[in-house]
Design a protein around this motif. Structure first.
Motif, PDB file in Angstrom:
ATOM      1  N   ARG A 238      93.613 -52.806  86.641  1.00 22.95           N
ATOM      2  CA  ARG A 238      92.895 -53.773  87.488  1.00 22.95           C
ATOM      3  C   ARG A 238      91.390 -53.545  87.357  1.00 22.95           C
ATOM      4  O   ARG A 238      90.914 -52.430  87.579  1.00 22.95           O
ATOM      5  CB  ARG A 238      93.276 -53.584  88.962  1.00 22.95           C
ATOM      6  N   GLU A 240      88.851 -53.532  89.150  1.00 20.74           N
ATOM      7  CA  GLU A 240      88.294 -53.461  90.511  1.00 20.74           C
ATOM      8  C   GLU A 240      86.849 -53.006  90.371  1.00 20.74           C
ATOM      9  O   GLU A 240      86.598 -51.809  90.217  1.00 20.74           O
ATOM     10  CB  GLU A 240      89.047 -52.421  91.367  1.00 20.74           C
ATOM     11  N   SER A 242      84.317 -52.069  91.968  1.00 23.91           N
ATOM     12  CA  SER A 242      83.531 -51.330  92.966  1.00 23.91           C
ATOM     13  C   SER A 242      84.216 -49.994  93.189  1.00 23.91           C
ATOM     14  O   SER A 242      85.406 -49.846  92.935  1.00 23.91           O
ATOM     15  CB  SER A 242      83.417 -52.111  94.263  1.00 23.91           C
ATOM     16  N   ARG A 246      90.051 -45.567  97.364  1.00 23.75           N
ATOM     17  CA  ARG A 246      91.479 -45.849  97.187  1.00 23.75           C
ATOM     18  C   ARG A 246      91.791 -46.816  96.056  1.00 23.75           C
ATOM     19  O   ARG A 246      92.919 -47.248  95.902  1.00 23.75           O
ATOM     20  CB  ARG A 246      92.070 -46.351  98.504  1.00 23.75           C
ATOM     21  N   HIS A 247      90.790 -47.162  95.239  1.00 25.90           N
ATOM     22  CA  HIS A 247      91.042 -48.041  94.103  1.00 25.90           C
ATOM     23  C   HIS A 247      90.777 -47.328  92.783  1.00 25.90           C
ATOM     24  O   HIS A 247      89.747 -46.688  92.614  1.00 25.90           O
ATOM     25  CB  HIS A 247      90.157 -49.293  94.162  1.00 25.90           C
ATOM     26  N   THR A 337      89.614 -53.371 105.547  1.00 29.11           N
ATOM     27  CA  THR A 337      89.999 -51.954 105.500  1.00 29.11           C
ATOM     28  C   THR A 337      89.872 -51.296 106.881  1.00 29.11           C
ATOM     29  O   THR A 337      90.805 -50.611 107.319  1.00 29.11           O
ATOM     30  CB  THR A 337      89.171 -51.223 104.427  1.00 29.11           C
ATOM     31  N   GLU A 409      97.360 -49.354 102.986  1.00 30.13           N
ATOM     32  CA  GLU A 409      98.455 -50.047 102.292  1.00 30.13           C
ATOM     33  C   GLU A 409      98.973 -49.232 101.118  1.00 30.13           C
ATOM     34  O   GLU A 409      98.206 -48.763 100.286  1.00 30.13           O
ATOM     35  CB  GLU A 409      97.919 -51.394 101.787  1.00 30.13           C
ATOM     36  N   ARG A 464      98.485 -43.716  95.609  1.00 32.32           N
ATOM     37  CA  ARG A 464      98.219 -43.888  97.053  1.00 32.32           C
ATOM     38  C   ARG A 464      99.232 -43.112  97.890  1.00 32.32           C
ATOM     39  O   ARG A 464      98.879 -42.549  98.929  1.00 32.32           O
ATOM     40  CB  ARG A 464      98.243 -45.360  97.424  1.00 32.32           C
TER      41      ARG A 464
HETATM   42  P1  ATP Z   1      95.741 -55.010  96.587  1.00 31.99           P
HETATM   43  O1  ATP Z   1      94.372 -55.350  96.135  1.00 31.99           O
HETATM   44  O2  ATP Z   1      96.599 -54.584  95.494  1.00 31.99           O
HETATM   45  O3  ATP Z   1      96.378 -55.982  97.488  1.00 31.99           O
HETATM   46  P2  ATP Z   1      94.474 -53.409  98.450  1.00 31.99           P
HETATM   47  O4  ATP Z   1      94.855 -52.233  99.235  1.00 31.99           O
HETATM   48  O5  ATP Z   1      93.211 -53.334  97.683  1.00 31.99           O
HETATM   49  O6  ATP Z   1      95.647 -53.693  97.447  1.00 31.99           O
HETATM   50  P3  ATP Z   1      93.685 -55.952  99.503  1.00 31.99           P
HETATM   51  O7  ATP Z   1      94.446 -56.813 100.428  1.00 31.99           O
HETATM   52  O8  ATP Z   1      93.299 -56.458  98.176  1.00 31.99           O
HETATM   53  O9  ATP Z   1      94.527 -54.620  99.436  1.00 31.99           O
HETATM   54  O10 ATP Z   1      92.385 -55.477 100.186  1.00 31.99           O
HETATM   55  C1  ATP Z   1      92.344 -54.969 101.488  1.00 31.99           C
HETATM   56  C2  ATP Z   1      90.906 -54.628 101.800  1.00 31.99           C
HETATM   57  O11 ATP Z   1      90.451 -53.622 100.873  1.00 31.99           O
HETATM   58  C3  ATP Z   1      89.960 -55.788 101.602  1.00 31.99           C
HETATM   59  O12 ATP Z   1      89.765 -56.459 102.815  1.00 31.99           O
HETATM   60  C4  ATP Z   1      88.682 -55.131 101.179  1.00 31.99           C
HETATM   61  O13 ATP Z   1      87.935 -54.721 102.306  1.00 31.99           O
HETATM   62  C5  ATP Z   1      89.124 -53.875 100.498  1.00 31.99           C
HETATM   63  N1  ATP Z   1      89.103 -53.959  99.054  1.00 31.99           N
HETATM   64  C6  ATP Z   1      90.056 -54.443  98.239  1.00 31.99           C
HETATM   65  N2  ATP Z   1      89.736 -54.346  96.954  1.00 31.99           N
HETATM   66  C7  ATP Z   1      88.541 -53.764  96.920  1.00 31.99           C
HETATM   67  C8  ATP Z   1      87.657 -53.378  95.876  1.00 31.99           C
HETATM   68  N3  ATP Z   1      87.949 -53.507  94.592  1.00 31.99           N
HETATM   69  N4  ATP Z   1      86.496 -52.837  96.222  1.00 31.99           N
HETATM   70  C9  ATP Z   1      86.182 -52.660  97.511  1.00 31.99           C
HETATM   71  N5  ATP Z   1      86.959 -52.997  98.539  1.00 31.99           N
HETATM   72  C10 ATP Z   1      88.119 -53.539  98.258  1.00 31.99           C
END
Ligand code: ATP
Ligand code: AMO
Length: 490
Positions: A238, A240, A242, A246-247, A337, A409, A464
Motif C-alpha cells: 500500500r 500509504e 505518510s 501503524r502503517h 484514529t 483496527e 498489527r
Molecule cells: P485501512 O486503511 O486498511 O482501512 P486503517 O487502520 O488505516 O486500515 P482507515 O479506515 O483507512 O483504517 O483509517 C482510519 C484512520 O486512520 C483515518 O481516519 C486516518 O485518521 C488514519 N489513517 C489511515 N491511513 C492513514 C495514512 N496513510 N496516514 C495517516 N493516517 C492514516
C-alpha cells in the motif's frame, strides 16, 4: 552446557570436556593471567574463564579477553560448577574453563550499535537518543532499523518474531481445522483491488501492473470457483504516503473468505472464534516471549472478553457511546484514529475487554464489493422506494465489520455482493466508483455471472496483531525489515 546441569559427578580436575560454537556476548581482560568471556547460543548465555597455565599462555589469555563482542568462536573447555552459587534463575550455575579458543568469524571491534541496545524500549517519538540511569544510550528506532541485523540478535526481537510466526501458525491451524484451504493469489495485478488511492504501479514489459493491495478479488473469485472456504498469508502493498506508527507500505495480510448459510454473522462468529483461538494460543504457547517483550514496554495484560463472549457493537451504538462521551460525530462519519482509541477505552470500561467487534458500518465508507444491509436504500429489495437517508443512495448501513485490539483496527471484513448485475451497479454508484468493464475488473465481475453463493470474509494485518498483543509503540517493530515512505533499506 544445559545437558550438564544435573551432573553431580564432576571431579576435582574438572567436569565434562566440551567443544561448541558460540557467539562472544562480551569479553574482558581481568589481569595478565585471567580473562572472562560470556558465550551466547540463541537466548542462552554462559560465563567462561580463560586462565594462564602451563598449557595456556598469557598471550592466549590476552587474545581471548580482546575478542570483539559478536565474534563467532569455537570453544574447547571443561564444564565446572561456579565457585559461588549464582543468585539467578536465568544464569547458569556452570561455567566453562577454556582450554582452546578459535575465532570462526571476527566481528568489527566498533559496532554501530550493541545487541544490548535491542533489549530496551525505543525512546518516545521525537526524543533524541539519550543515556538512562545505567549509562547506556536509549537507541532510536531509526538507528535500530538501520542496523537491523544486529538489532534482531536481541532476545526481545527473537521473542517478537517467534510470536509473529506463532500467529501465522495459529491462524492456519484454526482455519484448516475448520475446512479452509490455503491459497496463493497473484501479487502482480492488472487492476487495483481496493480502489486507486494507495496503489503502487510498476512497469510490466510494455504495459503497467499494480502491486496487490489485498487478495480481495481473487479470494472471492475462488469462492465463485466453488472453493467454499479459503485463506491466504501473503504480502500486501500500500502506498500509504505518510508516516504513522501503524502503517507500513508492505505488510503481511491474513485473509480469509467463506460461504455461509443464512446470515453473514455466521462468519463474524467464526472470525471471533479464530481471534480467541489465536489469543489463547499466544497466552499458553508463547507466555514467556509475551511476558519478556511486555516487560520492557511496561504493557498491561491484554484483557480478553469474559466467558469468551466478544463484545459485538453495532456502529450506530458505537457512535452513540462516543457522543455520550462528548465527541461530535455524524451518524455516517468514519471514525478518526483518536475516535477509535476513545471508543476502545469506552468499550474496555463497559465490557472489560481489549478486543471487540464493530458491526454494520455505514455503506458509504466501505469498498464497492460490500453488501448493503437489507435496510439500506442501496439494497435491491428497496429499489424504487423513497430514500429518506440524508446522504442519498450510498448511505444506510452495510453487512460489514471491523475488529479492534486496544482501540486500533486489526481486521476489516464484510459480506460481499455475489450477483454480477448488482455488483456492476454498486461499482458505478459507490463513493469511489470503479469501471466494471475495465480490463482489470471484467474477469472479477464475470465470476459472479455463473452462480456464486453468498459469502463473507476478512483481512487482518499480521504486524498489527503482534504490535497490539505486545503493546509495542510502533508497527515497524513487528516487521523484520519494515518498509515505509522513507525506508526501502535494509
Ligand atoms: P485501512 O486503511 O486498511 O482501512 P486503517 O487502520 O488505516 O486500515 P482507515 O479506515 O483507512 O483504517 O483509517 C482510519 C484512520 O486512520 C483515518 O481516519 C486516518 O485518521 C488514519 N489513517 C489511515 N491511513 C492513514 C495514512 N496513510 N496516514 C495517516 N493516517 C492514516
Ligand atoms: P483493509 O484495507 O481494512 O481491508 O485491510 C485489512 C487490515 O490490514 C491491516 N492494514 C495495515 N497494516 C499495516 N500497514 C498498513 N498500511 C495497513 N493497511 C491495512 C489492518 C486492516 O484491518 N480487502 C479488505 C479485507 C476484507 O474485506 O476481507 C481489506 O484489505 O489491520
Amino acid at each position: 552446557a544445559e545437558q550438564y546441569k544435573d551432573t553431580t559427578s564432576m571431579d576435582e580436575a574438572g567436569g565434562p570436556d566440551v567443544c561448541f560454537r558460540a557467539v562472544v556476548d562480551n569479553a574482558r581482560n581481568q589481569s595478565a593471567k585471567l580473562s572472562f568471556l560470556v558465550f551466547r547460543q540463541g537466548m542462552a548465555t554462559i560465563q567462561s574463564v580463560v586462565a594462564a597455565s602451563d598449557k595456556l599462555s598469557r598471550q592466549m589469555v590476552k587474545f581471548a579477553g580482546g575478542i570483539p563482542a559478536e565474534s563467532v568462536v569455537l570453544v574447547h573447555g571443561l564444564v565446572k560448577k561456579t565457585p559461588e552459587p549464582v543468585k539467578s534463575a536465568t544464569i547458569s550455575q556452570l561455567e566453562i574453563h577454556v582450554k582452546k579458543l578459535y575465532i570462526v568469524a571476527k566481528a568489527d571491534s566498533q559496532l554501530p550499535m550493541q545487541v544490548e541496545d535491542a533489549e530496551r524500549a525505543i525512546p518516545v517519538e521525537g526524543e533524541e537518543e539519550k543515556e538512562d540511569a545505567s549509562g547506556r544510550p536509549n537507541v532510536t528506532l531509526n538507528t535500530r532499523l538501520n542496523n537491523r541485523v544486529i538489532d534482531l540478535r536481541g532476545k526481545h526481537n527473537r521473542a517478537i518474531f517467534a510470536i509473529k510466526d506463532g500467529v501465522v501458525a495459529l491462524f492456519s491451524e484454526f482455519l484448516r481445522n475448520n475446512g479452509f484451504i490455503g491459497i496463493q493469489t497473484p501479487k502482480l495485478l492488472g487492476s487495483p483491488s481496493e480502489g486507486g488511492a494507495n496503489i503502487f504501479q510498476v512497469t510490466y514489459f510494455a504495459t503497467k501492473a499494480f502491486l496487490a493491495q489485498s487478495p480481495q478479488l481473487y479470494k472471492q473469485m475462488l469462492i465463485a470457483a466453488r472453493f467454499e472456504s479459503v485463506f491466504e498469508v501473503g504480502p500486501i502493498f500500500r502506498a500509504e504516503n505518510s508516516n504513522t506508527a501503524r502503517h507500513l507500505t508492505e505488510f503481511t495480510g491474513l485473509d480469509l473468505e467463506t460461504t455461509f448459510d443464512e446470515d453473514y454473522h455466521e462468519v463474524v462468529e467464526l472470525l471471533e472464534r479464530l481471534m480467541l483461538f489465536i489469543f489463547n494460543g499466544l497466552k499458553t504457547r508463547y507466555k514467556a516471549e509475551t511476558d519478556l517483550v511486555r516487560s520492557i514496554y511496561h504493557v498491561d495484560e491484554f484483557k480478553l472478553p469474559e466467558a469468551g463472549k466478544v463484545p459485538r457493537i453495532p456502529f450506530r451504538e458505537g457512535i452513540q457511546m462516543l457522543r455520550d462521551d462528548g465527541v461530535e460525530i455524524g451518524d455516517y462519519d468514519d471514525l478518526s484514529t483518536p475516535d477509535e482509541k476513545r471508543l476502545g477505552a469506552l468499550v474496555l470500561e463497559k465490557y472489560g475487554s481489549d478486543f471487540y467487534v464493530l458491526d454494520e458500518f455505514p455503506l458509504n465508507i466501505r469498498p464497492f464489493y460490500t453488501m448493503p444491509a437489507h435496510t439500506s436504500p442501496a439494497h435491491p429489495k428497496n429499489a424504487g422506494k423513497p430514500n429518506d437517508s440524508p446522504l442519498g443512495i450510498n448511505a444506510g448501513y452495510s453487512n460489514s465489520y471491523d475488529f479492534f485490539m486496544r482501540g486500533q483496527e486489526i481486521l476489516s471484513g464484510a459480506q460481499r455482493i455475489h450477483d454480477a448485475k448488482f455488483l456492476e451497479k454498486r461499482m458505478k454508484e459507490c463513493v469511489t466508483p470503479v469501471d466494471p468493464t475495465s480490463d482489470g475488473l471484467r474477469d472479477y465481475v464475470n465470476a459472479f455471472r455463473y452462480g456464486c453463493p453468498p459469502h463473507a470474509g476478512g483481512g487482518i494485518g499480521l504486524e498489527r496483531i503482534v504490535m497490539l498483543w505486545l503493546g509495542l509503540p510502533n508497527v515497524r517493530l513487528a516487521s523484520l525489515f519494515p518498509r515505509d515512505p522513507s525506508r526501502l533499506m535494509p
